[in-house]
Motif scaffolding. Structure first.
Motif, PDB file in Angstrom:
ATOM      1  N   GLU A 268       3.851  -7.904  -4.778  1.00 28.74           N
ATOM      2  CA  GLU A 268       2.653  -7.052  -4.730  1.00 28.74           C
ATOM      3  C   GLU A 268       3.058  -5.591  -4.663  1.00 28.74           C
ATOM      4  OE1 GLU A 268       0.382  -8.076  -1.290  1.00 28.74           O
ATOM      5  OE2 GLU A 268      -0.575  -9.782  -2.263  1.00 28.74           O
TER       6      GLU A 268
ATOM      7  N   HIS B 166       1.307  -2.025  -3.532  1.00 24.36           N
ATOM      8  CA  HIS B 166       0.121  -1.415  -2.929  1.00 24.36           C
ATOM      9  C   HIS B 166      -0.071   0.008  -3.443  1.00 24.36           C
ATOM     10  CE1 HIS B 166      -1.145  -4.328   0.242  1.00 24.36           C
ATOM     11  NE2 HIS B 166      -0.009  -4.852  -0.173  1.00 24.36           N
TER      12      HIS B 166
ATOM     13  N   CYS C 258       1.234  -2.430 -13.805  1.00 19.61           N
ATOM     14  CA  CYS C 258       1.681  -3.616 -13.060  1.00 19.61           C
ATOM     15  C   CYS C 258       1.780  -4.832 -13.974  1.00 19.61           C
ATOM     16  CB  CYS C 258       0.740  -3.890 -11.886  1.00 19.61           C
ATOM     17  SG  CYS C 258       0.988  -2.723 -10.544  1.00 19.61           S
TER      18      CYS C 258
ATOM     19  N   TYR D  13       4.054  -7.001 -11.705  1.00 16.17           N
ATOM     20  CA  TYR D  13       3.677  -6.915 -10.294  1.00 16.17           C
ATOM     21  C   TYR D  13       2.203  -7.241 -10.129  1.00 16.17           C
ATOM     22  CZ  TYR D  13       7.967  -4.145  -9.700  1.00 16.17           C
ATOM     23  OH  TYR D  13       9.260  -3.717  -9.680  1.00 16.17           O
ATOM     24  N   LYS D  14       1.843  -7.626  -8.887  1.00 16.50           N
ATOM     25  CA  LYS D  14       0.424  -7.832  -8.592  1.00 16.50           C
ATOM     26  C   LYS D  14      -0.091  -6.562  -7.920  1.00 16.50           C
ATOM     27  CE  LYS D  14      -2.672 -11.010  -6.176  1.00 16.50           C
ATOM     28  NZ  LYS D  14      -3.317 -10.206  -5.150  1.00 16.50           N
TER      29      LYS D  14
ATOM     30  N   VAL E 282      -2.428  -4.269  -5.638  1.00 17.27           N
ATOM     31  CA  VAL E 282      -3.357  -4.296  -4.504  1.00 17.27           C
ATOM     32  C   VAL E 282      -3.767  -2.842  -4.246  1.00 17.27           C
ATOM     33  CG1 VAL E 282      -3.698  -4.923  -2.083  1.00 17.27           C
ATOM     34  CG2 VAL E 282      -2.103  -6.242  -3.496  1.00 17.27           C
TER      35      VAL E 282
END
Ligand code: ARG
Length: 253
Positions: free
Chosen positions: A38, A40, A70, A75-76, A78
């Motif tokens: 993740e 952020h 992302c 990537y995830k 958030v």
């Protein structure tokens, strides 16, 4: 003829399945989802068209660009919404992996964080009440009461004006609200959000002379390895038209 073509196709698909070239129903990588890292993103989602709430979701140019980056890098994403002046600290302390908030590249900020290449050039503008002619140009700011969002470049610019009175607000919309109530004479803020604010607040207008040009970029922790990855993705998204497409979706004129 058709039969032969489809037979060849079936054979090809079968071969690539065996060789692991195609995903073949997704059985191959089922457990990799749990490992997706993740990232952020720290932002301040009161800044249409760059980041704002729509149906309780944060949308805008920055979230869409961040999502595209992302996706490219695996990537995830958030998104963490916070005060604008908390973003850099979130990044330097590792609470967030990057900051993206229509954030202007400045030398002062560069002392604390690294910036990617720029993805937008913009200007600071002045919003006033249509009926009020106290502030007709940037020169008139010298003696005015000015509303800004705390910690922004607008805040920095007007803070240099010795005789002006500065009112600092948590968000851009709060500053504009104070203007409509006659509590400040002008608001200094970024050009595109200014257009969105004026559209929503009858009786306000943007003065025609913008007074500072700025570049927006994504900020990351100093010496972060992500910066090079982000720049590579950003370059590709500029080249393949994704950035233009996202900008056109949110900026109509
Ligand atoms: N461009 C200005 C700055 O970097 C204002 C950014 C405000 N952004 C926000 N999401 N509220 O200081």
């Amino acid at each position: 003829m058709k039969k032969i073509v489809s037979l060849v196709l079936v054979a090809l698909i079968a071969v690539s399945c065996v060789m692991g070239l195609a995903s073949c129903g997704g059985s191959g990588n089922t457990d990799s989802k749990a490992e997706v890292k993740e990232l952020h993103m720290a932002t301040n989602a009161a800044f249409e068209p760059y980041e704002f709430y729509k149906d309780k979701k944060i949308v805008g140019i920055d979230p869409e660009m961040a999502q595209a980056i992302c996706d490219k890098l695996g990537y995830k994403l958030v998104i963490d919404d916070m005060d604008f002046d908390a973003i850099i600290t979130a990044v330097t302390t590792g609470k967030a992996d990057f900051g993206m908030a229509g954030m202007t590249v400045t030398d002062e900020r560069k002392k604390k964080v690294d910036f990617t290449d720029s993805y937008t050039t913009t200007t600071q503008v002045i919003i006033v009440n249509e009926k009020d002619n106290k502030v007709k140009s940037a020169d008139d700011l010298e003696t005015a009461t000015i509303g800004v969002q705390r910690g922004t470049t607008g805040d920095v610019y007007v803070s240099d004006l010795e005789k002006a009175k500065i009112e600092r607000f948590n968000t851009g919309p709060d500053a504009v609200l104070a203007l409509t109530k006659g509590k400040v004479d002008a608001v200094v803020i970024d050009g595109q959000p200014a257009k969105a604010f004026v559209k929503k607040n009858k009786g306000t207008k943007i003065l025609s002379d913008p007074f500072a040009e700025e570049d927006y970029a994504i900020c990351l922790a100093k010496d972060s390895e992500l910066t090079a990855e982000f720049n590579k993705a950003l370059k590709e998204l500029k080249k393949d038209g994704t950035l233009d497409k996202i900008n056109a979706k949110y900026i109509k004129e």
